[in-house]
Design a protein around this motif. Structure first.
Motif, mmCIF file in Angstrom:
data_model
loop_
_atom_site.group_PDB
_atom_site.id
_atom_site.type_symbol
_atom_site.label_atom_id
_atom_site.label_comp_id
_atom_site.label_asym_id
_atom_site.label_seq_id
_atom_site.Cartn_x
_atom_site.Cartn_y
_atom_site.Cartn_z
ATOM 1 N N GLY A 1 -2.551 -11.605 9.366
ATOM 2 C CA GLY A 1 -3.999 -11.227 9.079
ATOM 3 C C GLY A 1 -4.924 -12.686 9.409
ATOM 4 N N ALA A 2 -5.456 -13.138 8.221
ATOM 5 C CA ALA A 2 -6.245 -14.164 8.149
ATOM 6 C C ALA A 2 -5.417 -15.504 8.031
ATOM 7 N N VAL B 1 -5.946 -10.031 15.993
ATOM 8 C CA VAL B 1 -4.695 -9.386 15.763
ATOM 9 C C VAL B 1 -4.976 -8.269 14.695
ATOM 10 N N ALA B 2 -3.902 -7.915 13.924
ATOM 11 C CA ALA B 2 -4.200 -7.063 12.834
ATOM 12 C C ALA B 2 -4.852 -7.933 11.652
ATOM 13 N N PRO B 3 -5.890 -7.388 11.117
ATOM 14 C CA PRO B 3 -6.826 -8.329 10.153
ATOM 15 C C PRO B 3 -6.293 -8.093 8.923
ATOM 16 N N THR B 4 -6.503 -8.985 8.042
ATOM 17 C CA THR B 4 -6.708 -9.106 6.416
ATOM 18 C C THR B 4 -7.993 -8.482 6.220
ATOM 19 N N VAL B 5 -7.982 -7.425 5.358
ATOM 20 C CA VAL B 5 -9.143 -6.759 4.967
ATOM 21 C C VAL B 5 -9.409 -6.860 3.406
ATOM 22 N N THR C 1 0.916 -1.219 0.024
ATOM 23 C CA THR C 1 0.024 0.096 -0.074
ATOM 24 C C THR C 1 1.010 1.241 -0.082
ATOM 25 N N MET D 1 3.793 -5.476 15.072
ATOM 26 C CA MET D 1 2.494 -5.501 14.739
ATOM 27 C C MET D 1 1.535 -6.339 15.807
ATOM 28 N N ASP D 2 1.996 -7.554 15.933
ATOM 29 C CA ASP D 2 1.302 -8.525 16.778
ATOM 30 C C ASP D 2 1.681 -8.941 17.947
ATOM 31 N N ARG E 1 3.757 -14.365 17.364
ATOM 32 C CA ARG E 1 3.069 -14.539 16.045
ATOM 33 C C ARG E 1 3.815 -15.063 15.023
ATOM 34 N N PHE F 1 2.083 -3.570 4.695
ATOM 35 C CA PHE F 1 0.960 -4.267 3.938
ATOM 36 C C PHE F 1 1.124 -4.618 2.669
ATOM 37 N N THR G 1 -6.066 -6.759 1.615
ATOM 38 C CA THR G 1 -4.887 -6.060 2.185
ATOM 39 C C THR G 1 -4.355 -6.888 3.243
ATOM 40 N N HIS G 2 -3.281 -7.453 3.165
ATOM 41 C CA HIS G 2 -2.766 -8.171 4.273
ATOM 42 C C HIS G 2 -1.745 -7.636 5.271
ATOM 43 N N PRO G 3 -1.723 -7.375 6.481
ATOM 44 C CA PRO G 3 -0.931 -7.164 7.399
ATOM 45 C C PRO G 3 0.329 -7.955 7.502
ATOM 46 N N VAL H 1 -8.011 -0.528 0.064
ATOM 47 C CA VAL H 1 -7.662 -0.387 1.694
ATOM 48 C C VAL H 1 -6.388 0.234 1.807
ATOM 49 N N TRP H 2 -6.292 1.399 2.594
ATOM 50 C CA TRP H 2 -4.969 2.062 2.748
ATOM 51 C C TRP H 2 -4.217 1.629 3.786
ATOM 52 N N GLN H 3 -4.890 1.430 4.835
ATOM 53 C CA GLN H 3 -4.347 1.077 6.150
ATOM 54 C C GLN H 3 -5.284 0.292 6.855
ATOM 55 N N SER H 4 -4.817 -0.700 7.877
ATOM 56 C CA SER H 4 -5.920 -1.288 8.683
ATOM 57 C C SER H 4 -5.360 -1.610 10.138
#
Lengths: 120, 383
Positions: A67-68, B326-330, A37, A111-112, A116, A48, A61-63, B346-349
């Protein structure tokens, strides 16, 4: 879940969109299309990465934390940093792979939190 | 009361000795309590009845151990067995003296699972293969397909219908990440997992509890009766286990099975499933997954501005319904409605919200919104 990479071994990478409206589907993406991003100043945000579904154009958009899909997402950040360097300037594409791993792992911890990290 | 005088063999018995006994039995003041004489070969009356006519305390029986401590006492306060008191219909035991193993399964206890009743399916009805299905539940194994089912449930609502086409490692499981919050407090504790399962195939379905030190511990198989049965497994969690604590429903051979009403509790005694309040049930699920902008009429996502030129940013902060683990996937799904701007990204989350960004195409009003089925954001955090 999201749009995530299921196989990094062959380019283009295999991806799965497992909670797509109407049912899960799969496809492949060129790793070069997976990008960070952008910050307000136009620089890339190394926390991201965006993966676009080749079937329905949904964009996940993955952190860096995962994330998932922690294992897949962290591997994606690691491979991306090893191949391209990190936009923050700490890692160059020519650096040893271990340096990229240390950098991404530090991002994950920030971040987490510790624990993690899913890549062993 | 005067003590009885012993009469030794050969002694002449004195009238006062006998009177003392009779007086005691009759409850003469200062000499004892009256003993009511009743028939013994009688279905109605007791062979022995002791009645203390004194109204206030009615102390009828006092039996002591050799050291003088109490063995049995019966009086107006009930029956005292030294450490246990029975008063009328009430059993009073010392505080903190009933262990988990003594509890019946119908004693309600806190369920550690999310969506234990399989009531919430935010990802849809399925079928799901090797993916999350009901909220927080994952299907694993290429031969296992899981769907939401509302007709074969144990109790009204929904259950998970599993179709298994081949033997192998086919699991429907929920993982508790030891990195998340306080789950590591389960170190050293014994857990009991139970679920209601229905299948007509014997020796096909069983439960397990996993940790990284002890590996899998299994319960007994469903008998294949075709009716719902409560399957259980109990196992300790090792101190120092890493990764996850995982509870699973195993489908070891080809079968059709239905899984409903599962519960994971601390202790060696499994507990019957008790539903959460629906608000609490949903709140647990939203910690890990949610949809924003589900469709027509509600859940709109809309951002807009009046741009003075092209390439101007349109920002929209979208708060989540619940803070994520935790920080999620959007994921932005579908092609949204846009006017004078490109599709938002999505810019940031963060764990609390996400920020969408679109760029104006020219001067003038610019906006984007999601207002139809399939146009939404999914927020997913899997610790």
């Amino acid at each position: 879940m999201s749009v995530y990479v299921t196989d990094f071994s062959i380019s283009p990478w295999s991806v799965n969109h497992d909670d797509a409206p109407g049912g899960a589907h799969e496809g492949t993406v060129d790793p070069a299309t997976i990008v960070h991003t952008t910050n307000m100043d136009g620089s890339e945000n190394h926390d991201f990465l965006i993966v676009v579904c080749p079937v329905c154009q949904a964009a996940s958009t993955h952190p860096v934390g995962g994330g998932a899909q922690p294992q897949s997402v962290q591997q994606m950040f690691l491979t991306h940093a090893q191949d391209n360097g990190c936009p923050c300037g700490q890692i160059a594409a020519s650096d040893p792979n271990g340096l990229a791993e240390s950098h991404v792992r530090l991002q994950v911890n920030r971040m987490d939190g510790p624990g993690r990290w899913a890549l062993g | 009361m005067s003590p009885f005088a012993r009469v030794n063999p050969g002694d002449l018995i004195q009238a006062q000795n006998l009177n003392q006994v009779v007086g005691s039995l009759n409850g003469t003041s200062g000499q004892g309590v009256p003993i009511t004489q009743t028939s013994v070969n009688d279905a109605t009356n007791y062979a022995l009845s002791v009645q203390n006519l004194e109204v206030t305390n009615s102390r009828a029986l006092n039996v002591l151990k050799s050291d003088g401590s109490l063995l049995i006492r019966a009086d107006v306060n009930g029956v005292n067995l030294g450490n246990t008191t029975i008063t009328g219909p009430t059993l009073t035991v010392p505080n903190a003296s009933i262990g988990n193993a003594k509890l019946g399964p119908d004693v309600a206890r806190a369920n550690l699972l999310t969506n234990g009743g399989f009531e919430i399916w935010q990802r849809g009805n399925g079928p799901f293969v090797s993916a999350y299905c009901a909220d927080r539940w994952q299907a694993s194994g290429a031969a296992l397909s899981v769907s939401r089912d509302v007709t074969n449930t144990d109790t009204p609502g929904s259950c998970a219908a599993a179709t298994v086409t081949a033997s192998g490692s086919n699991l429907l499981f929920q993982a508790l990440s030891l990195n998340e919050g306080s789950w590591a407090n389960l170190y050293g504790k014994t857990l009991s997992f139970s679920a209601r399962v229905r299948t007509s195939t014997a020796n096909a379905v069983r439960l397990s509890i996993y940790d990284s030190v002890n590996n899998l511990r299994y319960g007994s198989y469903h008998t294949g009766s075709g009716a719902y049965q409560t399957l259980t497994v109990t196992a300790p969690i090792a101190v120092g286990a890493t990764g996850v604590i995982q509870v699973s429903v195993h489908f070891d051979v080809a079968c059709t099975a239905y899984v409903d009403n599962s519960i994971l509790v601390v202790g060696s005694q499994p507990a019957d499933y008790v539903p959460l309040h629906p608000a609490d049930d949903l709140a647990r699920c939203l910690r890990y997954y949610e949809l924003i902008g589900e469709g027509v009429g509600s859940g709109w996502v809309m951002g807009g501005t009046v741009a003075t030129a092209a390439s101007q940013a349109i920002w929209l902060t979208v708060p989540y319904k619940a803070r994520k683990a935790v920080a999620p996937t959007v994921t932005k799904n579908g092609t949204w409605q846009v006017a004078n701007c490109a599709q938002p990204t999505v810019w940031q989350s963060s764990s609390n919200d996400t920020i969408l960004l679109a760029t104006s195409s020219a001067a003038g009003a610019a906006n984007f919104y999601a207002n139809a089925a399939g146009q939404n954001l999914t927020i997913e955090a899997n610790p």
